[in-house]
Design a protein around this motif. Structure first.
Motif, mmCIF file in Angstrom:
data_model
loop_
_atom_site.group_PDB
_atom_site.id
_atom_site.type_symbol
_atom_site.label_atom_id
_atom_site.label_comp_id
_atom_site.label_asym_id
_atom_site.label_seq_id
_atom_site.Cartn_x
_atom_site.Cartn_y
_atom_site.Cartn_z
ATOM 1 N N ASP A 244 -9.630 21.366 -0.546
ATOM 2 C CA ASP A 244 -8.440 22.217 -0.419
ATOM 3 C C ASP A 244 -7.361 21.655 -1.341
ATOM 4 O O ASP A 244 -7.577 20.653 -2.050
ATOM 5 N N ALA A 245 -6.178 22.262 -1.311
ATOM 6 C CA ALA A 245 -5.094 21.861 -2.206
ATOM 7 C C ALA A 245 -4.643 20.430 -1.961
ATOM 8 O O ALA A 245 -4.101 19.774 -2.862
ATOM 9 N N GLY A 246 -4.865 19.923 -0.752
ATOM 10 C CA GLY A 246 -4.453 18.556 -0.437
ATOM 11 C C GLY A 246 -5.172 17.492 -1.246
ATOM 12 O O GLY A 246 -4.727 16.337 -1.285
ATOM 13 N N GLU A 247 -6.266 17.847 -1.891
ATOM 14 C CA GLU A 247 -7.025 16.872 -2.692
ATOM 15 C C GLU A 247 -6.686 16.936 -4.177
ATOM 16 O O GLU A 247 -7.278 16.206 -4.978
ATOM 17 N N ILE A 248 -5.757 17.775 -4.559
ATOM 18 C CA ILE A 248 -5.394 17.888 -5.974
ATOM 19 C C ILE A 248 -4.596 16.659 -6.400
ATOM 20 O O ILE A 248 -3.694 16.196 -5.694
ATOM 21 N N ASP A 249 -4.928 16.137 -7.561
ATOM 22 C CA ASP A 249 -4.210 15.008 -8.154
ATOM 23 C C ASP A 249 -3.354 15.542 -9.305
ATOM 24 O O ASP A 249 -3.896 16.066 -10.286
ATOM 25 N N GLU A 269 -11.525 32.376 1.149
ATOM 26 C CA GLU A 269 -10.547 32.723 0.123
ATOM 27 C C GLU A 269 -9.166 32.134 0.394
ATOM 28 O O GLU A 269 -8.416 31.848 -0.550
ATOM 29 N N HIS A 270 -8.813 31.904 1.658
ATOM 30 C CA HIS A 270 -7.477 31.369 1.919
ATOM 31 C C HIS A 270 -7.294 29.975 1.318
ATOM 32 O O HIS A 270 -6.167 29.552 1.042
ATOM 33 N N LEU A 271 -8.392 29.262 1.080
ATOM 34 C CA LEU A 271 -8.285 27.952 0.431
ATOM 35 C C LEU A 271 -7.928 28.109 -1.048
ATOM 36 O O LEU A 271 -7.189 27.290 -1.600
ATOM 37 N N VAL A 272 -8.446 29.157 -1.686
ATOM 38 C CA VAL A 272 -8.068 29.456 -3.067
ATOM 39 C C VAL A 272 -6.577 29.794 -3.129
ATOM 40 O O VAL A 272 -5.856 29.319 -4.015
ATOM 41 N N THR A 273 -6.128 30.594 -2.181
ATOM 42 C CA THR A 273 -4.702 30.937 -2.122
ATOM 43 C C THR A 273 -3.851 29.683 -1.974
ATOM 44 O O THR A 273 -2.782 29.561 -2.592
ATOM 45 N N GLY A 274 -4.325 28.737 -1.166
ATOM 46 C CA GLY A 274 -3.598 27.483 -1.001
ATOM 47 C C GLY A 274 -3.482 26.691 -2.293
ATOM 48 O O GLY A 274 -2.446 26.064 -2.561
ATOM 49 N N VAL A 275 -4.528 26.718 -3.114
ATOM 50 C CA VAL A 275 -4.488 26.038 -4.407
ATOM 51 C C VAL A 275 -3.477 26.707 -5.333
ATOM 52 O O VAL A 275 -2.695 26.037 -6.021
#
Length: 315
Positions: A244-249, A269-275
């Motif tokens: 999810d977005a929480g793992e983005i560096d 799809e809601h995880l894509v929206t989160g990104v």
């Protein structure tokens, strides 16, 4: 920043069906409903189902006698189904219909006297379930380098089936080596790699030529999500697999002007929206969806009214 969304991406028909089966079981029967292994390989999907009353187990013996038990989308061996019968469990089979099709071919080849090879990743639940459809020994082939040492009874009577979530590119190289070793090998009329895997890999292949970096939304143990990351990397485009977005560096984006986003077949799809929301918080972005394959495939979900076929003690 330009953001380009892969098309298609995310849930496939088999995943939709499996998740819907668990939801219906939770609605129809008093929780908990037990699920053997992860219904699909996505941590967010599992957490949502746990919250509703699903209990995921690794062994049938962890399940109380008589409890409603769902087999995951990856399928199970005949021995597992038999053990569930002996334990008195009320089972629902959520195996993806495309995996079931592979099982039927596996059984047919074996009954016709072929040595059957399973092309796939050793230890993956789908591969274990496929191997377990027959009583005799089955060779699992993961790399072309393993083919020269294969021992078969009759080189003229060899057939294969394939894990449905493999890399199309990698599998083609392996199949070329198999055809060289066994020129008369029995092949399926159409590839066992499922439509969703093929379509998502093709989309990421095109996407990799358009952007500076790709984010694949999916869990680390998702075979098809890992293959999407590999497809991008093979095109020399940096790619990262994130739950999810929480793992983005943020350091990934130094010098990056365009980002592609795709999602594995078990990622909602809601995880894509989160990104996308995360990227917007970093600065102005424009979002577009690439042109791609329209998917209209769906699979029937059983109603689970009363005690239907497929939900019986010993079924």
């Amino acid at each position: 920043m330009q953001v380009v969304l892969a098309k298609p991406r995310g849930f496939c028909a088999g995943v939709n069906r499996a998740i819907s089966i668990v939801h219906r079981a939770l609605e129809r029967f008093t929780p908990p409903v037990y699920v053997l292994h992860e219904i699909v390989h996505n941590t967010h999907v599992l957490e949502e189902l746990r919250h509703r009353g699903a209990v995921f187990v690794e062994e049938l013996e962890e399940i109380p006698t008589g409890a409603v038990t769902v087999f995951s989308a990856h399928g199970v061996s005949r021995a597992v189904a038999e053990r569930a019968r002996n334990l008195g469990l009320r089972t629902i089979d959520a195996t993806c219909p495309l995996v079931s099709k592979v099982h039927r071919r596996m059984i047919r080849l074996y009954d016709q006297g072929y040595d059957v090879l399973v092309i796939g990743h050793k230890g993956h639940p789908e591969v274990e379930g496929t191997c377990g459809q027959v009583d005799g020994p089955v060779a699992v082939v993961s790399r072309a380098s393993e083919i020269d040492t294969l021992q078969v009874r009759d080189p003229q009577r060899v057939g294969y089936v394939t894990q449905t979530t493999l890399s199309v590119d990698d599998t083609e190289e392996l199949l070329k080596a198999l055809r060289r070793r066994f020129p008369q090998i029995s092949e399926p009329e159409r590839t066992d790699i499922c439509y969703a895997t093929t379509n998502r890999q093709a989309a990421v292949r095109r996407l990799a030529d358009q952007v500076d970096l790709i984010l694949i939304v999916g869990s680390k143990n998702s075979s098809n999500s890992n293959r999407l990351r590999e497809v991008a990397q093979l095109r020399q485009t940096p790619a990262y697999l994130i739950d999810d977005a929480g793992e983005i560096d943020p350091r990934w984006f130094a010098g990056v002007h365009s980002v592609g986003i795709s999602a594995g077949a078990s990622a909602p799809e809601h995880l894509v929206t989160g990104v996308i929301d995360w990227l917007r918080r970093q600065g102005p972005v424009t979002v577009m969806e690439m042109e791609g394959e329209e998917e209209h495939i769906s699979f029937c979900v059983p109603e689970l009214d009363g005690e239907p076929t497929g939900l019986q003690p010993g079924r």
